[in-house]
Design a protein around this motif. Structure first.
Motif, PDB file in Angstrom:
ATOM      1  N   GLY A   1      16.220   9.232 -11.703  1.00  0.00           N
ATOM      2  CA  GLY A   1      16.122   7.785 -11.522  1.00  0.00           C
ATOM      3  C   GLY A   1      16.775   7.248 -10.259  1.00  0.00           C
ATOM      4  N   ASP A   2      17.215   8.115  -9.408  1.00  0.00           N
ATOM      5  CA  ASP A   2      17.902   7.712  -8.186  1.00  0.00           C
ATOM      6  C   ASP A   2      16.874   7.626  -7.046  1.00  0.00           C
ATOM      7  N   TRP A   3      16.156   6.484  -6.983  1.00  0.00           N
ATOM      8  CA  TRP A   3      15.047   6.414  -6.033  1.00  0.00           C
ATOM      9  C   TRP A   3      15.516   6.214  -4.592  1.00  0.00           C
ATOM     10  N   HIS A   4      14.603   6.505  -3.659  1.00  0.00           N
ATOM     11  CA  HIS A   4      14.928   6.380  -2.237  1.00  0.00           C
ATOM     12  C   HIS A   4      14.089   5.313  -1.565  1.00  0.00           C
ATOM     13  N   GLU A   5      14.651   4.693  -0.540  1.00  0.00           N
ATOM     14  CA  GLU A   5      13.848   3.874   0.368  1.00  0.00           C
ATOM     15  C   GLU A   5      13.239   4.847   1.371  1.00  0.00           C
ATOM     16  N   VAL A   6      11.918   4.789   1.523  1.00  0.00           N
ATOM     17  CA  VAL A   6      11.270   5.815   2.335  1.00  0.00           C
ATOM     18  C   VAL A   6      10.429   5.222   3.464  1.00  0.00           C
ATOM     19  N   ALA A   7      10.623   5.771   4.662  1.00  0.00           N
ATOM     20  CA  ALA A   7       9.717   5.480   5.777  1.00  0.00           C
ATOM     21  C   ALA A   7       9.059   6.797   6.168  1.00  0.00           C
ATOM     22  N   VAL A   8       7.747   6.783   6.319  1.00  0.00           N
ATOM     23  CA  VAL A   8       7.018   8.000   6.676  1.00  0.00           C
ATOM     24  C   VAL A   8       6.435   7.825   8.073  1.00  0.00           C
ATOM     25  N   VAL A   9       6.669   8.805   8.943  1.00  0.00           N
ATOM     26  CA  VAL A   9       6.089   8.774  10.286  1.00  0.00           C
ATOM     27  C   VAL A   9       5.026   9.868  10.348  1.00  0.00           C
ATOM     28  N   VAL A  10       3.845   9.518  10.833  1.00  0.00           N
ATOM     29  CA  VAL A  10       2.757  10.510  10.827  1.00  0.00           C
ATOM     30  C   VAL A  10       2.223  10.811  12.225  1.00  0.00           C
ATOM     31  N   SER A  11       1.701  12.024  12.365  1.00  0.00           N
ATOM     32  CA  SER A  11       0.953  12.431  13.556  1.00  0.00           C
ATOM     33  C   SER A  11      -0.525  12.184  13.307  1.00  0.00           C
ATOM     34  N   ALA A  12      -1.306  12.274  14.370  1.00  0.00           N
ATOM     35  CA  ALA A  12      -2.761  12.280  14.243  1.00  0.00           C
ATOM     36  C   ALA A  12      -3.172  13.601  13.590  1.00  0.00           C
ATOM     37  N   MET A  13      -4.398  13.654  13.074  1.00  0.00           N
ATOM     38  CA  MET A  13      -4.874  14.918  12.520  1.00  0.00           C
ATOM     39  C   MET A  13      -4.865  15.991  13.612  1.00  0.00           C
ATOM     40  N   ALA A  14      -4.590  17.225  13.208  1.00  0.00           N
ATOM     41  CA  ALA A  14      -4.515  18.324  14.188  1.00  0.00           C
ATOM     42  C   ALA A  14      -5.784  18.343  15.044  1.00  0.00           C
ATOM     43  N   GLY A  15      -5.615  18.459  16.344  1.00  0.00           N
ATOM     44  CA  GLY A  15      -6.757  18.547  17.251  1.00  0.00           C
ATOM     45  C   GLY A  15      -7.281  17.194  17.709  1.00  0.00           C
ATOM     46  N   GLU A  16      -6.900  16.134  16.995  1.00  0.00           N
ATOM     47  CA  GLU A  16      -7.468  14.819  17.303  1.00  0.00           C
ATOM     48  C   GLU A  16      -6.998  14.297  18.672  1.00  0.00           C
ATOM     49  N   THR A  17      -5.719  14.441  18.948  1.00  0.00           N
ATOM     50  CA  THR A  17      -5.227  13.916  20.229  1.00  0.00           C
ATOM     51  C   THR A  17      -5.873  14.662  21.394  1.00  0.00           C
ATOM     52  N   ASP A  18      -6.044  15.974  21.248  1.00  0.00           N
ATOM     53  CA  ASP A  18      -6.738  16.751  22.298  1.00  0.00           C
ATOM     54  C   ASP A  18      -8.150  16.206  22.512  1.00  0.00           C
ATOM     55  N   ARG A  19      -8.806  15.899  21.404  1.00  0.00           N
ATOM     56  CA  ARG A  19     -10.179  15.403  21.483  1.00  0.00           C
ATOM     57  C   ARG A  19     -10.205  14.068  22.240  1.00  0.00           C
ATOM     58  N   LEU A  20      -9.253  13.218  21.938  1.00  0.00           N
ATOM     59  CA  LEU A  20      -9.211  11.905  22.582  1.00  0.00           C
ATOM     60  C   LEU A  20      -8.881  12.032  24.072  1.00  0.00           C
ATOM     61  N   VAL A  21      -7.988  12.977  24.395  1.00  0.00           N
ATOM     62  CA  VAL A  21      -7.644  13.202  25.808  1.00  0.00           C
ATOM     63  C   VAL A  21      -8.890  13.640  26.570  1.00  0.00           C
ATOM     64  N   THR A  22      -9.704  14.497  25.940  1.00  0.00           N
ATOM     65  CA  THR A  22     -10.933  14.952  26.590  1.00  0.00           C
ATOM     66  C   THR A  22     -11.869  13.775  26.881  1.00  0.00           C
ATOM     67  N   PHE A  23     -11.993  12.874  25.916  1.00  0.00           N
ATOM     68  CA  PHE A  23     -12.834  11.689  26.151  1.00  0.00           C
ATOM     69  C   PHE A  23     -12.339  10.903  27.367  1.00  0.00           C
ATOM     70  N   CYS A  24     -11.040  10.753  27.492  1.00  0.00           N
ATOM     71  CA  CYS A  24     -10.486  10.004  28.636  1.00  0.00           C
ATOM     72  C   CYS A  24     -10.874  10.676  29.939  1.00  0.00           C
ATOM     73  N   ARG A  25     -10.717  12.009  29.980  1.00  0.00           N
ATOM     74  CA  ARG A  25     -11.039  12.743  31.206  1.00  0.00           C
ATOM     75  C   ARG A  25     -12.511  12.600  31.546  1.00  0.00           C
ATOM     76  N   GLU A  26     -13.362  12.634  30.502  1.00  0.00           N
ATOM     77  CA  GLU A  26     -14.795  12.517  30.739  1.00  0.00           C
ATOM     78  C   GLU A  26     -15.154  11.110  31.228  1.00  0.00           C
ATOM     79  N   ALA A  27     -14.453  10.124  30.704  1.00  0.00           N
ATOM     80  CA  ALA A  27     -14.761   8.741  31.089  1.00  0.00           C
ATOM     81  C   ALA A  27     -14.398   8.488  32.548  1.00  0.00           C
ATOM     82  N   ASN A  28     -13.259   9.053  32.947  1.00  0.00           N
ATOM     83  CA  ASN A  28     -12.786   8.817  34.307  1.00  0.00           C
ATOM     84  C   ASN A  28     -11.670   9.806  34.628  1.00  0.00           C
TER      85      ASN A  28
END
Ligand code: ASP
Ligand code: MG
Length: 423
Positions: free
Chosen positions: A35-62
């Motif tokens: 019964g000893d509950w916690h105050e919780v903050a969760v920090v998340v990353s993007a799904m694996a591979g997603e940031t690489d995919r987005l970086v590629t789009f940027c390079r392709e755009a310009n």
């Protein structure tokens, strides 16, 4: 009731099934035991591979993209996972809401794509957490003074998590990842590598900077500066796994805390290897005051980090060879710069070698013990491994060797310092 920050990396967030597993871990942490509950903050990353995919789009755009717009694009990966996790928690009956970087906000400078956190406003966040709502915060993103989205540099969600933990005075920042802790060395190289129960901030910094990629280096510096206790642990666990509060992973703590915790520490904590090094030799550099300054000045101006340096003495006619290492990715740039300065520096030849690796032994224990270096050199020599350069800090000894001998060297040293697991 304690306050806990939980951070989940890209592999833990990759897809609905995994997000559900994460939501379960979060719910269990919030509910606590007895019964000893916690105050919780969760920090998340993007799904694996997603940031690489987005970086590629940027390079392709310009190819010469505007870094401010790059941040708009790459920050989106974390927005998606934050929203999805909040929904999934709600589906489990656990109140949750997302707080985007600009909503908190997480204040950063305006160095787009590599921004630094300056602080974050936590009043609204704390009030919400205290009312039993899980706060879900996308890592990696922030807001500049001029009101634009920024990102913290690759791997930056770790730093976001530590910054949140510091701002809300969390008792712990748990970094959930695809490994169950920090090991004495890479278990893929040495099957007998052992999971460490504790490691100090300084050791972790040395291990991170020499190639153990568990945490973004900046997150460790921040944790050390702010005194945030960090645990690295696995998110790939069953319902009956040991609760995070019982520290199943590796705790990263201060020297001082460690002294009270772990009396029987090994002399050496870990062995790290880094193949992303390249060696440069300049031959017949004039042996006079200012000579090395003319070499390293231009490299520093170009933000090329020089690591190991040896100046050989003993050539006649007042000349010397200078050997040093730079990150492999900067080798070509360094070489071009130095060749352009050939006259000014006055060297004869430039020789480069990208097929080198830096192997390091790390441990706070070496501060108070002699003979650590001697054992390293002897063990390598016994296996016929040649040392091309050496560098040391108070808690680390690094040697540069032929890249092909990396795995052998790591294994040999792991045994020599008695780090092998006994079963
Ligand atoms: N998604 C970002 C990256 O892949 C930040 C992070 O995951 O830490 O670099
Ligand atoms: Mg990461």
């Amino acid at each position: 009731m304690g306050r806990i920050v939980m951070k989940f990396g890209g592999t833990s967030m990759a897809g609905s099934e995994r997000i559900r597993r994460v939501a379960n871990i979060v719910r269990r942490q919030q509910a606590g035991q007895n019964g000893d509950w916690h105050e919780v903050a969760v920090v998340v990353s993007a799904m694996a591979g997603e940031t690489d995919r987005l970086v590629t789009f940027c390079r392709e755009a310009n190819p010469l993209y505007d870094p401010a717009e790059y941040d708009v694009v790459v920050a989106s990966g974390e927005q998606v996972t934050a929203g999805l996790l909040a929904m999934t928690l709600q589906a489990l009956g656990c109140p949750a809401r997302s707080w985007l970087g600009w909503q908190l906000p997480v204040h950063t400078d305006s160095a787009h794509a590599k921004a630094r956190i300056e602080g974050l406003d936590s009043d609204a966040l704390l009030a919400s957490m205290a009312s039993g709502v899980v706060a879900v915060i996308p890592g990696f993103q922030g807001l500049s003074d001029d009101g634009r989205i920024t990102t913290l540099g690759r791997g930056g969600s770790d730093t976001s998590a530590v910054a949140v933990a510091a701002a809300i005075g969390a008792e712990r920042c748990d970094i959930y990842t695809d490994v169950d802790g920090v090991y004495t060395t890479d278990p893929r190289i040495v099957a007998k590598a052992r999971k460490l129960k504790f490691v100090t901030y300084e050791e972790m910094l040395e291990l991170a900077s020499v190639g153990s990629k568990v945490l973004q280096t900046r997150s460790v510096s921040l944790a050390m500066k702010e005194g945030v206790r960090v645990q690295v642990l696995s998110s790939f666990i069953d319902d009956d796994a040991t609760p995070a509060d019982e520290i199943p992973g590796t705790m990263i703590v201060s020297d001082h805390e460690l002294e009270g915790l772990d009396m029987e520490r090994q002399l050496i904590t870990g062995i790290a290897a880094d193949k992303n090094e390249a060696k440069i030799i300049l031959t017949r550099v004039p042996d006079r005051p200012g000579a090395v300054a003319t070499i390293f000045g231009p490299l520093a101006a170009a933000s090329i980090n020089v690591d190991m340096i040896i100046q050989n003495v003993g050539r006649d006619k007042g000349e010397t060879d200078v050997t040093f290492t730079v990150p492999g990715a900067d080798l070509l740039r360094a070489q071009t710069l130095l060749e352009a300065q050939k006259e000014a520096i006055g060297f004869n030849r430039i020789i480069t070698d990208a097929k080198v690796a830096k192997v390091s032994v790390v441990g706070v224990g070496m501060r108070s013990h002699a003979g650590v270096a001697a054992l390293m050199f002897r063990s390598l020599a016994d296996r016929g491994i040649n040392i091309q350069a050496i560098s040391t800090s108070e808690i680390k000894i690094s040697v540069l060797i032929d890249e092909d001998e990396t795995e052998l060297a790591v294994r040999v040293l792991h045994s020599a310092y008695e780090l092998d697991a006994v079963d």
